[in-house]
Design an enzyme around this catalytic site. Structure first.
Site, PDB file in Angstrom:
ATOM      1  N   PRO A  97      -6.890  -1.496  -5.672  1.00  0.00           N
ATOM      2  CA  PRO A  97      -8.127  -1.622  -4.544  1.00  0.00           C
ATOM      3  C   PRO A  97      -7.823  -0.269  -3.843  1.00  0.00           C
ATOM      4  CG  PRO A  97      -5.883  -2.724  -3.923  1.00  0.00           C
ATOM      5  CD  PRO A  97      -6.182  -2.691  -5.123  1.00  0.00           C
TER       6      PRO A  97
ATOM      7  N   HIS B 202      -0.591  -1.025  -7.334  1.00  0.00           N
ATOM      8  CA  HIS B 202      -1.457  -1.993  -6.671  1.00  0.00           C
ATOM      9  C   HIS B 202      -2.378  -1.261  -5.618  1.00  0.00           C
ATOM     10  CE1 HIS B 202       0.304  -1.379  -3.133  1.00  0.00           C
ATOM     11  NE2 HIS B 202       0.387  -2.393  -2.541  1.00  0.00           N
TER      12      HIS B 202
HETATM   13  P1  5GP Z   1      -0.769  -3.761   0.105  1.00  0.00           P
HETATM   14  O1  5GP Z   1      -0.685  -5.671  -0.270  1.00  0.00           O
HETATM   15  O2  5GP Z   1      -0.115  -3.237   0.117  1.00  0.00           O
HETATM   16  O3  5GP Z   1      -1.133  -4.230   1.775  1.00  0.00           O
HETATM   17  O4  5GP Z   1      -2.373  -3.367   0.308  1.00  0.00           O
HETATM   18  C1  5GP Z   1      -2.578  -2.899  -1.353  1.00  0.00           C
HETATM   19  C2  5GP Z   1      -3.438  -1.810  -1.309  1.00  0.00           C
HETATM   20  O5  5GP Z   1      -5.431  -2.143  -0.540  1.00  0.00           O
HETATM   21  C3  5GP Z   1      -2.982  -0.958  -0.272  1.00  0.00           C
HETATM   22  O6  5GP Z   1      -2.361   0.048  -1.066  1.00  0.00           O
HETATM   23  C4  5GP Z   1      -5.053   0.430  -0.737  1.00  0.00           C
HETATM   24  O7  5GP Z   1      -4.761   0.960  -1.151  1.00  0.00           O
HETATM   25  C5  5GP Z   1      -5.511  -1.306  -0.388  1.00  0.00           C
HETATM   26  N1  5GP Z   1      -6.221  -1.877   0.136  1.00  0.00           N
HETATM   27  C6  5GP Z   1      -5.966  -1.651   1.908  1.00  0.00           C
HETATM   28  N2  5GP Z   1      -7.285  -1.913   2.175  1.00  0.00           N
HETATM   29  C7  5GP Z   1      -8.321  -1.767   1.840  1.00  0.00           C
HETATM   30  C8  5GP Z   1      -9.747  -2.418   2.372  1.00  0.00           C
HETATM   31  O8  5GP Z   1      -9.876  -2.878   3.833  1.00  0.00           O
HETATM   32  N3  5GP Z   1     -10.453  -2.248   1.251  1.00  0.00           N
HETATM   33  C9  5GP Z   1      -9.416  -1.324  -0.097  1.00  0.00           C
HETATM   34  N4  5GP Z   1     -10.481  -1.579  -1.529  1.00  0.00           N
HETATM   35  N5  5GP Z   1      -8.528  -1.769  -0.394  1.00  0.00           N
HETATM   36  C10 5GP Z   1      -7.604  -1.565   0.352  1.00  0.00           C
HETATM   37 MN    MN Z   2      -1.291  -7.126  -1.258  1.00  0.00          MN
END
Ligand code: 5GP
Ligand code: MN
Ligand code: MN
Length: 445
Positions: free
Chosen positions: A343, A370
Site C-alpha cells: 500500500p 510493507h
Molecule cells: P503500517 O502498517 O505501518 O501502519 O502501514 C502500512 C503502510 O500502509 C504505510 O506505510 C503506508 O504506506 C500505507 N498506508 C497507510 N494508510 C493508507 C491508506 O489509507 N491507503 C493506502 N492505500 N495505503 C495506506
Molecule cells: Mn500494518
C-alpha cells in the site's frame, strides 16, 4: 548487481546489516531508525539483519526491519511489534471501477455504516469463549466450522490463513478479554478499507485494467497489543534470570529455548490467527451489504498476508542453509515467485509486487517493504501539514475517518513517496510493480 547498503559487522555486531534503498530513499532515513537497525545486529544469536526502503523508527526494531535469529537465539516480542499480524488483504469484486462513478459518496457512507471501525469499536458478532479459542488456535480454518466463512476460505491466503503451533492457554487473560469483542473490526488510525481501480497490470497477474478491487488493512486489535505488551514486559523483568543485557530496552528478548520464548511464540501465533480471521470476517461482513448494492458482484480473495510476524523459516545465510526465526516488523515475506501487496497512502497509488527471484531475494531474507513508510511522526504531521495541502494531496479520492478526528497524521503527505520505495525495490532486484492500484474511496479506522 542490485543495490543495497552494507554495514559490515563491527564492535558488538554479530552480523552485517543490509539496507535495501536507493540513494534518495537512504538520504531520507532518519539516523534514529538506522541506529535501531544496527542495534538489532548486536543481539547474541542474531544471524542476519535487513532493512527495507520504508524504514522508519519503531518500538525496539524499526518498522521495515527484518531480523533472523538462530533457533537458540533471541525471541523478541518488540521485534514483531504491537499489532501482531497487521496485514493487507486484496479482494476482487468482479466489477469495473466505472460502475461506481457518480456513487462514490454513497458507497463511502455504506462502508462507514457497514464496517465496524474506530478506536475500541467492537464487533457485531458474539463469540463464546470456546468459539474464540477455536479461532485463536486455527485462524481462518476455524471459521467454516462456525458457519462464518466458506469451506475454501483459506485459499489465496498466506499460510492458508492459519499458523500452526498456536496455544490459547499462552494468551494473557486481559488479551482475550479485549479481543473477544473485537474480532471482526477494523480498528483506528492507519487501518483502512479502500476501493481501488487497477490502473495498470502486466500479464503475470490475473487482474484486468479498469477492474474494481478492495484493499483491507488491519491486524489483531487489542488482543495482539496485550500479547506484545505483556510478553515484552516479561522479557524486561526476566533479564536477570537469564543474565541478559539489551542494547535497547524495547529490544528485550527471551533466549530461544526458554519456556517464556515458547509461550510468547504460541501466544503470538494466536494473535496471528486472530488477525487472519479478522480480515476474513471483515470481508464476509462487507460482502452481505455489498451484494445488496451490487447483486452481480462476487467478492473473491486475491491475496492476504502479514507484515508484523515471527516465523521459523529456512534461509541460506553466509553460504550455509540454516533454520532461523525471522522477525518481520513492517516488512512482508516475498518468497521466490511470490506476491506482495504494497500500500502507498490514501491519496497515492498502491502496488502488487512480484518477486524478481534474484540473488538479493535470498540476501533480503525473502522480504520486501510493507508500504511507503512514514516520512514524519504523527505529532509532526499534525503540526506541519495544513488541511488545505492535505485536501490537495487527496485529489478526487473520497475519504472519511470513523474516529471522526482530523486525519492529517494519515495524510499522503505524512508518508514517503511510494514510487521511490517501489523503484528502490526494483533497483535492488527484490520486487517489481506488476500492478498499480489507484484509490477511489477510503474508509480510515
Ligand atoms: P503500517 O502498517 O505501518 O501502519 O502501514 C502500512 C503502510 O500502509 C504505510 O506505510 C503506508 O504506506 C500505507 N498506508 C497507510 N494508510 C493508507 C491508506 O489509507 N491507503 C493506502 N492505500 N495505503 C495506506
Ligand atoms: Mn500494518
Ligand atoms: Mn496495524
Amino acid at each position: 548487481m542490485g543495490i543495497f547498503y552494507n554495514f559490515p559487522a563491527e564492535k558488538d555486531m554479530q552480523c552485517d546489516v543490509k539496507l535495501f534503498a536507493s540513494e534518495k530513499i537512504y538520504d531520507e532515513i532518519e539516523d534514529t531508525a538506522l541506529n535501531q537497525l544496527l542495534s538489532a545486529a548486536t543481539l547474541p544469536g542474531v544471524t542476519a539483519v535487513v532493512g527495507m526502503p520504508d524504514l522508519h523508527q519503531g518500538y525496539g526494531l524499526p518498522i521495515g526491519g527484518v531480523m533472523a535469529c538462530s533457533t537458540d537465539g533471541p525471541v523478541s516480542p518488540g521485534a514483531v511489534g504491537f499489532d501482531i499480524n497487521c496485514g493487507v488483504r486484496l479482494i476482487r469484486t468482479g466489477m469495473q471501477a466505472d460502475e461506481i462513478e457518480g456513487r462514490r459518496q454513497e458507497i463511502l457512507r455504506m462502508l462507514s455504516g457497514t464496517v465496524p471501525a474506530g478506536l475500541g469499536e467492537g464487533s457485531s458478532l458474539n463469540f463464546s469463549r470456546s468459539e474464540f479459542r477455536e479461532v485463536l488456535a486455527y485462524g481462518v480454518s476455524a471459521l467454516p466450522g462456525l458457519g462464518l466463512a466458506p469451506a475454501d476460505a483459506g485459499q489465496n491466503c498466506e499460510n492458508e490463513g492459519f499458523m500452526a503451533g498456536a496455544d490459547p492457554d499462552s494468551v494473557p487473560g486481559k488479551a482475550v478479554n479485549r479481543g473477544i469483542d473485537q474480532l471482526n473490526s477494523l480498528g483506528s488510525g492507519n487501518h483502512f478499507v479502500e476501493l481501488q481501480v487497477v490502473a495498470s497490470t502486466d500479464d503475470n497477474l490475473p487482474l484486468n485494467e479498469g477492474e474494481l478491487v478492495i484493499m483491507l488493512h488491519t491486524g489483531s486489535r487489542g488482543l495482539g497489543h496485550e500479547v506484545c505488551k505483556n510478553y515484552s514486559q516479561q522479557a524486561k523483568d526476566k533479564a536477570h534470570k537469564y543474565n541478559l543485557k539489551f542494547p535497547r530496552k524495547n529490544l528485550a528478548y527471551f533466549p530461544g529455548q526458554s519456556s517464556e520464548a515458547e509461550h510468547y511464540l504460541k501466544a503470538m501465533r494466536c494473535a496471528a490467527n486472530f488477525a487472519y480471521a479478522n480480515r476474513e470476517l471483515l470481508m464476509r461482513n462487507l460482502e452481505e451489504t455489498w451484494r445488496e448494492y451490487f447483486p452481480h458482484s462476487r467478492l473473491e480473495l486475491f491475496y492476504d498476508h502479514a507484515h508484523n510476524i515471527a516465523r521459523r523459516e529456512t534461509h541460506v545465510i553466509e553460504g550455509e542453509e540454516r533454520e532461523v526465526l525471522i522477525h518481520r516488523k513492517g516488512a512482508t515475506h516475498l518468497p521466490p515467485d511470490g506476491i506482495a501487496l504494497i500500500p502507498g497512502s490514501m491519496g497515492t497509488a498502491s502496488y502488487v509486487g512480484l518477486s524478481m527471484n534474484s540473488e538479493q531475494t535470498g540476501l533480503s531474507l525473502e522480504s520486501v517493504a510493507h508500504g511507503a513508510g512514514r516520512k514524519m511522526s504523527r505529532t509532526q504531521a499534525k503540526k506541519t501539514i495544513s488541511y488545505d495541502r492535505h485536501r490537495q494531496s487527496m485529489g478526487e479520492v473520497k475519504s472519511t475517518s470513523s474516529s471522526g478526528e482530523n486525519i492529517l497524521d494519515e495524510s499522503p503527505l505524512a508518508y514517503k513517496e511510494i514510487s521511490d520505495v517501489i523503484s528502490s525495490l526494483t533497483r535492488s532486484n527484490l520486487a517489481y510493480p506488476a500492478a498499480r492500484l489507484k484509490p477511489l474511496v477510503v474508509l480510515k479506522g
